[in-house]
Design a protein around this motif. Structure first.
Motif, PDB file in Angstrom:
ATOM      1  N   LEU A 114      -6.645  13.889   0.124  1.00 58.32           N
ATOM      2  CA  LEU A 114      -6.956  12.557  -0.393  1.00 58.32           C
ATOM      3  C   LEU A 114      -5.949  11.493   0.046  1.00 58.32           C
ATOM      4  O   LEU A 114      -6.308  10.330   0.217  1.00 58.32           O
ATOM      5  N   LYS A 115      -4.697  11.877   0.230  1.00 60.26           N
ATOM      6  CA  LYS A 115      -3.647  10.896   0.524  1.00 60.26           C
ATOM      7  C   LYS A 115      -3.991   9.953   1.680  1.00 60.26           C
ATOM      8  O   LYS A 115      -3.927   8.737   1.515  1.00 60.26           O
ATOM      9  N   PRO A 116      -4.355  10.474   2.865  1.00 56.32           N
ATOM     10  CA  PRO A 116      -4.660   9.526   3.946  1.00 56.32           C
ATOM     11  C   PRO A 116      -5.913   8.701   3.661  1.00 56.32           C
ATOM     12  O   PRO A 116      -5.995   7.538   4.075  1.00 56.32           O
ATOM     13  N   LEU A 117      -6.872   9.263   2.937  1.00 54.78           N
ATOM     14  CA  LEU A 117      -8.079   8.502   2.589  1.00 54.78           C
ATOM     15  C   LEU A 117      -7.732   7.342   1.665  1.00 54.78           C
ATOM     16  O   LEU A 117      -8.245   6.230   1.834  1.00 54.78           O
ATOM     17  N   ILE A 118      -6.874   7.611   0.696  1.00 57.44           N
ATOM     18  CA  ILE A 118      -6.442   6.564  -0.228  1.00 57.44           C
ATOM     19  C   ILE A 118      -5.805   5.428   0.566  1.00 57.44           C
ATOM     20  O   ILE A 118      -6.161   4.256   0.413  1.00 57.44           O
ATOM     21  N   LEU A 119      -4.857   5.796   1.435  1.00 56.81           N
ATOM     22  CA  LEU A 119      -4.094   4.792   2.173  1.00 56.81           C
ATOM     23  C   LEU A 119      -4.936   4.068   3.218  1.00 56.81           C
ATOM     24  O   LEU A 119      -4.852   2.848   3.344  1.00 56.81           O
ATOM     25  N   GLU A 120      -5.752   4.792   3.943  1.00 57.39           N
ATOM     26  CA  GLU A 120      -6.446   4.216   5.096  1.00 57.39           C
ATOM     27  C   GLU A 120      -7.829   3.652   4.779  1.00 57.39           C
ATOM     28  O   GLU A 120      -8.347   2.849   5.557  1.00 57.39           O
ATOM     29  N   GLN A 121      -8.437   4.068   3.664  1.00 59.53           N
ATOM     30  CA  GLN A 121      -9.789   3.608   3.360  1.00 59.53           C
ATOM     31  C   GLN A 121      -9.939   3.042   1.955  1.00 59.53           C
ATOM     32  O   GLN A 121     -10.433   1.928   1.775  1.00 59.53           O
TER      33      GLN A 121
ATOM     34  N   ALA B  13       0.930  -3.833 -11.238  1.00 58.09           N
ATOM     35  CA  ALA B  13       1.821  -4.224 -12.332  1.00 58.09           C
ATOM     36  C   ALA B  13       3.252  -3.918 -11.908  1.00 58.09           C
ATOM     37  O   ALA B  13       3.526  -2.836 -11.383  1.00 58.09           O
ATOM     38  N   ARG B  14       4.127  -4.882 -12.119  1.00 54.29           N
ATOM     39  CA  ARG B  14       5.549  -4.695 -11.838  1.00 54.29           C
ATOM     40  C   ARG B  14       6.327  -4.742 -13.148  1.00 54.29           C
ATOM     41  O   ARG B  14       5.971  -5.474 -14.072  1.00 54.29           O
ATOM     42  N   ASN B  15       7.406  -3.969 -13.199  1.00 54.38           N
ATOM     43  CA  ASN B  15       8.273  -4.020 -14.374  1.00 54.38           C
ATOM     44  C   ASN B  15       9.270  -5.167 -14.219  1.00 54.38           C
ATOM     45  O   ASN B  15       9.218  -5.931 -13.249  1.00 54.38           O
ATOM     46  N   GLU B  16      10.187  -5.271 -15.168  1.00 54.19           N
ATOM     47  CA  GLU B  16      11.128  -6.400 -15.166  1.00 54.19           C
ATOM     48  C   GLU B  16      12.073  -6.387 -13.967  1.00 54.19           C
ATOM     49  O   GLU B  16      12.641  -7.420 -13.614  1.00 54.19           O
ATOM     50  N   THR B  17      12.234  -5.242 -13.314  1.00 57.63           N
ATOM     51  CA  THR B  17      13.097  -5.187 -12.128  1.00 57.63           C
ATOM     52  C   THR B  17      12.300  -5.338 -10.833  1.00 57.63           C
ATOM     53  O   THR B  17      12.860  -5.258  -9.748  1.00 57.63           O
ATOM     54  N   GLY B  18      10.978  -5.532 -10.957  1.00 55.77           N
ATOM     55  CA  GLY B  18      10.151  -5.759  -9.782  1.00 55.77           C
ATOM     56  C   GLY B  18       9.525  -4.523  -9.178  1.00 55.77           C
ATOM     57  O   GLY B  18       8.810  -4.619  -8.178  1.00 55.77           O
ATOM     58  N   ASP B  19       9.789  -3.365  -9.768  1.00 57.56           N
ATOM     59  CA  ASP B  19       9.186  -2.129  -9.256  1.00 57.56           C
ATOM     60  C   ASP B  19       7.723  -2.037  -9.664  1.00 57.56           C
ATOM     61  O   ASP B  19       7.354  -2.408 -10.788  1.00 57.56           O
ATOM     62  N   ILE B  20       6.887  -1.513  -8.771  1.00 56.30           N
ATOM     63  CA  ILE B  20       5.479  -1.299  -9.091  1.00 56.30           C
ATOM     64  C   ILE B  20       5.380  -0.105 -10.035  1.00 56.30           C
ATOM     65  O   ILE B  20       5.861   0.984  -9.720  1.00 56.30           O
ATOM     66  N   VAL B  21       4.768  -0.312 -11.199  1.00 53.10           N
ATOM     67  CA  VAL B  21       4.652   0.754 -12.191  1.00 53.10           C
ATOM     68  C   VAL B  21       3.208   1.175 -12.436  1.00 53.10           C
ATOM     69  O   VAL B  21       2.951   2.115 -13.188  1.00 53.10           O
ATOM     70  N   GLY B  22       2.265   0.501 -11.769  1.00 58.77           N
ATOM     71  CA  GLY B  22       0.869   0.886 -11.912  1.00 58.77           C
ATOM     72  C   GLY B  22      -0.009  -0.042 -11.108  1.00 58.77           C
ATOM     73  O   GLY B  22       0.432  -1.099 -10.643  1.00 58.77           O
ATOM     74  N   PHE B  23      -1.258   0.393 -10.946  1.00 60.20           N
ATOM     75  CA  PHE B  23      -2.211  -0.446 -10.236  1.00 60.20           C
ATOM     76  C   PHE B  23      -3.629  -0.075 -10.630  1.00 60.20           C
ATOM     77  O   PHE B  23      -3.896   1.018 -11.129  1.00 60.20           O
ATOM     78  N   CYS B  24      -4.523  -1.025 -10.404  1.00 56.28           N
ATOM     79  CA  CYS B  24      -5.937  -0.849 -10.696  1.00 56.28           C
ATOM     80  C   CYS B  24      -6.735  -1.407  -9.529  1.00 56.28           C
ATOM     81  O   CYS B  24      -6.428  -2.483  -9.022  1.00 56.28           O
TER      82      CYS B  24
ATOM     83  N   HIS C  60       0.797  -1.234   0.000  1.00 53.30           N
ATOM     84  CA  HIS C  60       0.000   0.000   0.000  1.00 53.30           C
ATOM     85  C   HIS C  60       0.831   1.286   0.000  1.00 53.30           C
ATOM     86  O   HIS C  60       0.475   2.234  -0.701  1.00 53.30           O
ATOM     87  N   LEU C  61       1.922   1.338   0.751  1.00 50.08           N
ATOM     88  CA  LEU C  61       2.735   2.562   0.739  1.00 50.08           C
ATOM     89  C   LEU C  61       3.355   2.795  -0.633  1.00 50.08           C
ATOM     90  O   LEU C  61       3.388   3.935  -1.115  1.00 50.08           O
ATOM     91  N   ASP C  62       3.847   1.737  -1.270  1.00 51.65           N
ATOM     92  CA  ASP C  62       4.393   1.875  -2.624  1.00 51.65           C
ATOM     93  C   ASP C  62       3.297   2.315  -3.603  1.00 51.65           C
ATOM     94  O   ASP C  62       3.538   3.144  -4.483  1.00 51.65           O
ATOM     95  N   LEU C  63       2.104   1.753  -3.443  1.00 52.04           N
ATOM     96  CA  LEU C  63       0.987   2.145  -4.311  1.00 52.04           C
ATOM     97  C   LEU C  63       0.632   3.610  -4.099  1.00 52.04           C
ATOM     98  O   LEU C  63       0.306   4.317  -5.060  1.00 52.04           O
ATOM     99  N   LEU C  64       0.703   4.074  -2.860  1.00 47.98           N
ATOM    100  CA  LEU C  64       0.417   5.487  -2.583  1.00 47.98           C
ATOM    101  C   LEU C  64       1.419   6.394  -3.292  1.00 47.98           C
ATOM    102  O   LEU C  64       1.042   7.436  -3.831  1.00 47.98           O
ATOM    103  N   HIS C  65       2.678   5.986  -3.334  1.00 51.12           N
ATOM    104  CA  HIS C  65       3.697   6.782  -4.040  1.00 51.12           C
ATOM    105  C   HIS C  65       3.394   6.827  -5.538  1.00 51.12           C
ATOM    106  O   HIS C  65       3.518   7.886  -6.171  1.00 51.12           O
ATOM    107  N   VAL C  66       2.993   5.687  -6.108  1.00 53.00           N
ATOM    108  CA  VAL C  66       2.616   5.662  -7.530  1.00 53.00           C
ATOM    109  C   VAL C  66       1.400   6.549  -7.744  1.00 53.00           C
ATOM    110  O   VAL C  66       1.355   7.341  -8.698  1.00 53.00           O
ATOM    111  N   TRP C  67       0.406   6.453  -6.857  1.00 56.25           N
ATOM    112  CA  TRP C  67      -0.799   7.273  -6.963  1.00 56.25           C
ATOM    113  C   TRP C  67      -0.436   8.755  -6.977  1.00 56.25           C
ATOM    114  O   TRP C  67      -0.879   9.497  -7.858  1.00 56.25           O
ATOM    115  N   GLU C  68       0.376   9.189  -6.007  1.00 56.72           N
ATOM    116  CA  GLU C  68       0.696  10.619  -5.919  1.00 56.72           C
ATOM    117  C   GLU C  68       1.471  11.096  -7.142  1.00 56.72           C
ATOM    118  O   GLU C  68       1.163  12.147  -7.709  1.00 56.72           O
TER     119      GLU C  68
END
Length: 145
Positions: free
Chosen positions: A36-43, A53-64, A10-18
């Protein structure tokens, strides 16, 4: 590579979101983004089925995130835009999670074009967003699903 997200992501997803919001939502007031940031993370993350979605090095590059046949959130890291990550995530949501609806900020022309390319059409409009803020939403749907 697509996979289900876990709470530990979730924290990594929040960074991608922002980063994604800052790159694509120039109409959004800074105060609204920060609210919105705390709402995204907490709710909001907990309220949807999250696929990342992760790239070839394992980094999160997107989410749905989907819920009840609706794409509730789809965000791509700025450096990964235009590489098919969004289409991969959206197709997954449509094909495996029966997603046929999405709300898009009316001021986000790129997102509107993306969803139209994916086969969605505008079926309605709201004057405010889900938080009651003055950011009109276009309600889009796949009509041939």
């Amino acid at each position: 590579m697509l996979q289900s997200a876990s709470k530990s992501d979730h924290l990594d997803l929040l960074h991608v979101w922002e980063a994604s919001v800052r790159a694509t939502h120039d109409f959004l007031a800074e105060s609204d983004l920060l609210a919105l940031k705390p709402l995204i993370l907490e709710q909001y993350f907990d309220a949807v089925d999250l696929t990342l979605a992760r790239n070839e090095t394992g980094d999160i590059v997107g989410f749905c995130g989907t819920s009840d046949g609706t794409i509730e959130m789809l965000f791509i890291a700025p450096h990964a835009r235009g590489q098919g990550v969004g289409a991969l995530l959206a197709s997954h949501a449509i094909d495996t999670q029966a997603a046929t609806k999405v709300d898009v900020n009316e001021q986000n022309d790129q997102a509107i074009g993306f969803y139209q390319h994916m086969g969605f059409v505008v079926v309605g409009r709201s004057l405010v967003d889900g938080q009651g803020k003055p950011y009109p939403l276009l309600h889009m749907a796949l009509l041939n699903s």
